[in-house]
Design a protein around this motif. Structure first.
Motif, mmCIF file in Angstrom:
data_model
loop_
_atom_site.group_PDB
_atom_site.id
_atom_site.type_symbol
_atom_site.label_atom_id
_atom_site.label_comp_id
_atom_site.label_asym_id
_atom_site.label_seq_id
_atom_site.Cartn_x
_atom_site.Cartn_y
_atom_site.Cartn_z
ATOM 1 N N THR A 77 64.289 8.302 26.807
ATOM 2 C CA THR A 77 65.491 8.934 26.168
ATOM 3 C C THR A 77 66.470 10.196 26.641
ATOM 4 O O THR A 77 65.944 11.619 27.779
ATOM 5 N N PRO A 186 66.177 16.924 23.196
ATOM 6 C CA PRO A 186 64.830 16.806 22.740
ATOM 7 C C PRO A 186 64.715 16.233 24.285
ATOM 8 O O PRO A 186 65.193 16.511 24.550
ATOM 9 N N ASN A 220 62.706 16.272 18.391
ATOM 10 C CA ASN A 220 63.494 16.206 17.538
ATOM 11 C C ASN A 220 64.100 17.777 18.030
ATOM 12 O O ASN A 220 63.366 18.407 17.328
ATOM 13 N N ASP A 222 67.254 18.886 16.669
ATOM 14 C CA ASP A 222 68.746 18.492 16.041
ATOM 15 C C ASP A 222 68.270 20.436 14.844
ATOM 16 O O ASP A 222 69.407 21.311 14.695
#
Length: 245
Positions: A77, A186, A220, A222
């Motif tokens: 990631t 992330p 995550n 977001d």
């Protein structure tokens, strides 16, 4: 059986070898980075390269053998915000060796006082913040967020802000969470086990042995918001605390 501390003669020899290795590559890096002063992105990557040369050697000089679990996750990631527990000077050398290319570190301003290493860290384009001045620290973080988004960089940070003495996590500062909210990168938690046993904080004593490095699953961010920032910090700390057991 507890690890046995290296004797004084061995310690002095290790220190001379380690300091010589660090100084040699730092001087080379300083020269290259001065030539690249207008190009922060390139300097960051030169710093990453220097870390991968210096870090593993210093780690081995302390007598520490690293055992990795899920090392491939460090690159799964990217870009990301890498958060690591902090209990020893050993953490720094493990981190600079492990940090992916394009990873920008965040450290306290006192780091620049470390011979050779501090100058390299500063010239590399990594961020040195004044933790005693909240306003300056926030402004520095805001500037870093813009640089990160513009250049597609990652961030490496110790959320505790200072070293713990017993391996247990201290309260997390909010800086890493603010960076996550502003960049939406992330978060990848990284746990270094037993560093405080291999190289106790604020000493030059080495206790050779193994130390495990766990790279955990990415989190995550977001949906993270400033209004719920304390919940997000608690989530990350809980995950890291459980992994330390």
């Amino acid at each position: 059986m507890p690890a046995k501390k290296v004797n004084l003669i061995s310690l002095c020899l290790r220190f001379v070898i380690g300091f010589s290795w660090l100084s040699f590559w730092s001087l080379i890096a300083i020269g290259l980075m001065i030539l690249c002063l207008p190009f922060r992105n390139l300097r960051i990557r030169l710093g990453n390269l220097t870390g991968k040369i210096v870090g593993p050697v210093i780690t081995r000089i302390t007598g520490t053998k690293l055992i990795y679990s899920n090392r491939s996750k460090i690159n799964e990631t990217r870009p990301a915000i890498y958060v690591m527990n902090h209990a020893s000077s050993l953490d720094i050398f493990v981190a600079i060796a492990l940090c992916p290319y394009g990873g920008c570190g965040v450290g306290k301003k006192e780091m620049i006082k470390v011979p050779f290493f501090g100058i390299v860290y500063w010239l590399s384009g990594h961020l040195l913040i004044d933790r005693g001045n909240t306003e300056k620290a926030i402004n520095s973080m805001d500037k870093l967020s813009k640089v990160v988004k513009k250049n597609n960089l990652s961030i490496w940070i110790w959320p505790e802000g200072t070293r713990n003495k017993d391996g247990n996590l201290l309260p997390f500062k909010k800086g890493f969470a603010h960076l996550a909210i502003s960049t939406q990168l992330p978060i990848v938690p990284i746990i270094l086990h037993d560093a405080h046993k291999r190289w106790p904080s604020k000493t030059m004593d080495f206790y050779p042995g193994e130390a495990r490095v766990d790279i955990l699953d990415a989190i995550n961010t977001d949906s993270w918001k400033k209004e719920t920032i304390n919940d997000h910090i608690r989530e990350v700390k809980d995950i890291m605390t459980e992994a330390l057991v």
